[in-house]
Design a protein around this motif. Structure first.
Motif, PDB file in Angstrom:
ATOM      1  N   PRO B 230       0.997  -1.046  -0.141  1.00 56.35           N
ATOM      2  CA  PRO B 230      -0.016   0.033   0.101  1.00 56.35           C
ATOM      3  C   PRO B 230       0.886   1.321  -0.141  1.00 56.35           C
ATOM      4  O   PRO B 230       0.343   2.284  -0.215  1.00 56.35           O
ATOM      5  CB  PRO B 230      -0.714  -0.160   1.438  1.00 56.35           C
ATOM      6  CG  PRO B 230      -0.178  -1.055   2.081  1.00 56.35           C
ATOM      7  CD  PRO B 230       0.545  -1.913   1.187  1.00 56.35           C
ATOM      8  N   LEU B 231       2.074   1.350   0.335  1.00 59.10           N
ATOM      9  CA  LEU B 231       2.919   2.500   0.356  1.00 59.10           C
ATOM     10  C   LEU B 231       3.717   2.745  -0.894  1.00 59.10           C
ATOM     11  O   LEU B 231       4.135   3.812  -1.260  1.00 59.10           O
ATOM     12  CB  LEU B 231       4.019   2.328   1.374  1.00 59.10           C
ATOM     13  CG  LEU B 231       3.632   1.964   2.939  1.00 59.10           C
ATOM     14  CD1 LEU B 231       4.656   1.913   3.999  1.00 59.10           C
ATOM     15  CD2 LEU B 231       2.497   3.289   3.098  1.00 59.10           C
ATOM     16  N   ASN B 232       3.316   1.706  -1.836  1.00 62.91           N
ATOM     17  CA  ASN B 232       3.908   2.037  -3.323  1.00 62.91           C
ATOM     18  C   ASN B 232       3.242   3.112  -3.778  1.00 62.91           C
ATOM     19  O   ASN B 232       2.197   3.623  -3.602  1.00 62.91           O
ATOM     20  CB  ASN B 232       3.740   0.580  -3.941  1.00 62.91           C
ATOM     21  CG  ASN B 232       4.224   0.748  -5.496  1.00 62.91           C
ATOM     22  OD1 ASN B 232       3.571   1.283  -6.350  1.00 62.91           O
ATOM     23  ND2 ASN B 232       5.756   0.375  -5.590  1.00 62.91           N
ATOM     24  N   THR B 233       4.004   3.983  -4.863  1.00 60.94           N
ATOM     25  CA  THR B 233       3.608   5.085  -5.422  1.00 60.94           C
ATOM     26  C   THR B 233       2.417   4.510  -6.380  1.00 60.94           C
ATOM     27  O   THR B 233       1.265   5.425  -6.426  1.00 60.94           O
ATOM     28  CB  THR B 233       4.458   5.883  -6.596  1.00 60.94           C
ATOM     29  OG1 THR B 233       5.297   4.924  -7.100  1.00 60.94           O
ATOM     30  CG2 THR B 233       5.519   6.419  -5.476  1.00 60.94           C
ATOM     31  N   LYS B 236      -0.684   3.927  -4.095  1.00 61.39           N
ATOM     32  CA  LYS B 236      -1.271   5.164  -3.756  1.00 61.39           C
ATOM     33  C   LYS B 236      -2.199   5.929  -4.948  1.00 61.39           C
ATOM     34  O   LYS B 236      -3.210   6.472  -4.757  1.00 61.39           O
ATOM     35  CB  LYS B 236      -0.318   6.419  -3.371  1.00 61.39           C
ATOM     36  CG  LYS B 236       0.304   5.930  -1.888  1.00 61.39           C
ATOM     37  CD  LYS B 236       1.233   7.082  -1.485  1.00 61.39           C
ATOM     38  CE  LYS B 236       2.130   6.761  -0.017  1.00 61.39           C
ATOM     39  NZ  LYS B 236       3.280   7.498  -0.042  1.00 61.39           N
ATOM     40  N   ALA B 237      -1.534   5.799  -5.904  1.00 63.03           N
ATOM     41  CA  ALA B 237      -2.249   6.217  -7.095  1.00 63.03           C
ATOM     42  C   ALA B 237      -3.705   5.520  -7.430  1.00 63.03           C
ATOM     43  O   ALA B 237      -4.770   6.193  -7.680  1.00 63.03           O
ATOM     44  CB  ALA B 237      -1.460   6.213  -8.289  1.00 63.03           C
ATOM     45  N   TYR B 238      -3.683   3.961  -7.138  1.00 64.59           N
ATOM     46  CA  TYR B 238      -4.718   3.507  -7.180  1.00 64.59           C
ATOM     47  C   TYR B 238      -5.842   3.764  -6.112  1.00 64.59           C
ATOM     48  O   TYR B 238      -6.980   3.948  -6.478  1.00 64.59           O
ATOM     49  CB  TYR B 238      -4.556   2.273  -7.214  1.00 64.59           C
ATOM     50  CG  TYR B 238      -4.281   1.609  -8.831  1.00 64.59           C
ATOM     51  CD1 TYR B 238      -5.115   1.563  -9.764  1.00 64.59           C
ATOM     52  CD2 TYR B 238      -2.943   0.757  -8.944  1.00 64.59           C
ATOM     53  CE1 TYR B 238      -5.104   1.004 -10.821  1.00 64.59           C
ATOM     54  CE2 TYR B 238      -2.835   0.082  -9.924  1.00 64.59           C
ATOM     55  CZ  TYR B 238      -3.891   0.210 -11.078  1.00 64.59           C
ATOM     56  OH  TYR B 238      -3.647  -0.284 -12.180  1.00 64.59           O
ATOM     57  N   VAL B 239      -5.351   4.329  -5.002  1.00 65.35           N
ATOM     58  CA  VAL B 239      -6.178   4.519  -3.819  1.00 65.35           C
ATOM     59  C   VAL B 239      -6.828   5.696  -4.119  1.00 65.35           C
ATOM     60  O   VAL B 239      -8.078   5.943  -4.029  1.00 65.35           O
ATOM     61  CB  VAL B 239      -5.195   4.425  -2.541  1.00 65.35           C
ATOM     62  CG1 VAL B 239      -6.348   5.044  -1.484  1.00 65.35           C
ATOM     63  CG2 VAL B 239      -5.047   3.031  -2.124  1.00 65.35           C
TER      64      VAL B 239
END
Lengths: 274, 271
Positions: B230-233, B236-239
């Protein structure tokens, strides 16, 4: 007053010809059917303009006063009825003439006459299948309800359009790749962009207020004074009355600029608009 | 009534399945009930990316043909308990799907779930058209390259013509999700810019997912990137994209190439 034919003309030549006729088959309830028809016309404006249409009343079987009302109703939509198909009817002189012995058209050819077709009603499914082929001449109510009754070139995706009696087709949505807009009755105005891989064909001029990336053919029916205008020219092909210029020939000179294309005697000219 | 979202693209290999899994997992993590439906009958993949391939007993075709109940075919995710998967059949082909059958299944799902994500097969054939048929919204997945953008344009045309909503005269909400965006290559002009993509498609932007090795790794491990890293860029963009899909008004930031101090000093290019 009598009119004497010249004696030299020994005989008058009668020739038989057959045509494929577009047939409208109204169904009860009429209000709903007319609404469906209006929706369909809204999606394919100009489809019926100038096209003589047959009225098949065999399933509706209305009284003759109702027929007159129906013909008038269709007349207000610009649909001209030139004959009526209704078995065993006697129509007044004010109505279009009666037509008998019509044959169903399919992509393969003509089916046997109406009588014979009813005898083989077990093959209804096959007839319905034929109806779904694009070439079929019947714009019947089923097709109207589904909004894809053959023949219309824009059947894949009809954009949001509005049509005025001026013959101008205004398209408010962008034209997507793969769409083809055919307009045989005047100008086409596109408020959005025209994607590459799409095509606009118009009898009149073409105005594009976004970027023109697809193909545009103005004056397709021989109007030499038609023009193409766009805010940004990235077109694959521009053509007026059959004279055309391709993307390669436009390279550098007019690409990416606001342009107009028109005929000036020797051929097609593309000029930038300042 | 839940919202039915089709994830589609036209061109293959742009990241539809990955995006379906990542978006679905991100929405489910907020507590919403989410169903992911794999429409790619014959080439099922969503179950692999969700790490559920060994739990598939019944599939979409079984449900449509009535040989299994919907509740039997739905697989609950082991990590997020509001996330469910309806897998596609690998052995059947797209002709096993009927419009009525798909409509019934979608209606049932719509009544139980908050979100139904339909993972469309590539192309414009029957399978893709059935996947979009009953959708309320569409996420069009696009890579910043011309062939992908043109195919997306074609798909948007179909969304405006062949969906149930379009035929009833309503609009289907559309969003563009740009995936595999490489900031370095975009800066060097080797990729279409985001502005170019949006100018051609004229559809609002849902998000930009940067190209990342971690997305591929997560897919191969059978976990949506929004769950596993979840900390991957990219995650994050998907979230963020999922939050925008739920109606939140977040600004989209175009990723830029991050250069280290030494790189800048020596004028070196990062990969």
């Amino acid at each position: 007053m009598t009119f004497a034919a010249p004696l030299e003309a020994k005989s008058i030549r009668f020739r038989a010809r057959s045509f494929v006729a577009f047939t409208l088959t109204p169904e009860a309830p009429m209000a709903e059917w007319l609404q469906g028809l209006d929706h369909w016309i809204g999606n394919s404006p100009g489809y019926f303009a100038g096209r003589p249409v047959l009225l098949d009343l065999n399933s509706l079987k209305p009284a003759s006063s109702e027929i007159a009302a129906l013909v008038a109703e269709l007349g207000t939509r610009g649909i001209r009825i030139y004959a009526i198909e209704l078995e065993g009817a006697a129509l007044g002189p004010d109505l279009p003439p009666l037509l008998v012995g019509a044959k169903e058209a399919t992509t393969e050819g003509l089916l046997p006459g109406r009588k014979a077709r009813e005898e083989v009603s077990g093959r209804e499914g096959k007839a319905a299948e034929g109806r779904d082929h694009g070439m079929d001449a019947r714009a019947d109510a089923g097709g109207v309800a589904k909004g894809k009754a053959g023949a219309s070139k824009t059947e894949e995706s009809e954009p949001q359009v509005s049509h005025y009696d001026s013959g101008t087709l205004m398209i408010k949505a962008p034209i997507r790749s793969g769409q083809a807009i055919m307009h045989a009755h005047g100008d086409v105005i596109v408020l959005g962009s025209v994607a590459s891989g799409s095509e606009i064909v118009a009898a009149g001029s073409i105005h594009v207020y976004g970027t023109l990336r697809g193909r545009a053919s103005a004056g397709a029916l021989g109007n030499t004074s038609a023009r193409i205008f766009c805010r940004r020219n990235e077109a694959e092909l521009l053509s007026v009355d059959g004279w055309y210029i391709t993307a390669e020939e436009m390279e550098g000179v007019s690409r990416g600029k606001p342009v107009q294309a028109f005929l000036d005697g020797e051929g097609l000219r593309v000029e930038t608009l300042s | 009534m839940g919202k039915v979202v089709v994830v589609t693209s036209g061109k293959g290999g742009v990241g539809k399945t990955t995006s379906t899994a990542a978006l679905g997992a991100a929405v489910a993590k907020t507590g919403k009930k989410v169903a992911l439906v794999d429409f790619d009958v014959g080439l099922r993949n969503l179950d692999l990316i969700m790490g559920a391939e060994r739990r598939v007993v019944f599939d979409l075709v079984n449900v449509i043909q009535g040989t299994a109940k919907l509740s039997q075919a739905l697989i609950r995710d082991k990590r997020v308990d509001t996330l469910f998967l309806l897998p596609a059949s690998q052995t059947r082909d797209k002709d096993a799907l009927t419009e009525e059958g798909v409509g019934e299944v979608i209606d049932k799902l719509r009544s139980v779930f908050d979100y139904v994500f339909c993972d469309s097969p590539a192309g414009i054939e029957r399978g893709a058209q059935l996947a979009m048929r009953f959708a309320d919204e569409a996420v069009i997945v696009t890579n910043p390259e011309v062939s992908s953008v043109r195919d997306s344009d074609r798909i948007i045309g179909l969304l405006d013509a062949r969906t149930m909503r379009a035929e009833q005269g309503e609009q289907i909400a559309k969003h563009v999700l740009v995936t595999r965006y490489d900031a370095g290559r975009a800066a060097r002009g080797e990729m279409l810019s985001i502005d170019d993509v949006l100018e051609i498609l004229s559809v609002p932007l849902l998000g930009i997912i940067p190209e990342s090795q971690d997305v591929l790794r997560a897919s191969n491990l059978g976990a949506p990137v929004t769950l596993s890293e979840p900390l991957n860029t990219a995650a994050k963009a998907y979230v963020d994209a999922a939050r925008r899909l739920e109606g939140e008004d977040l600004p989209v930031v175009v990723p830029f190439e991050r250069k280290g101090f030494l790189d800048r000093l020596l004028g070196r290019r990062a990969a």
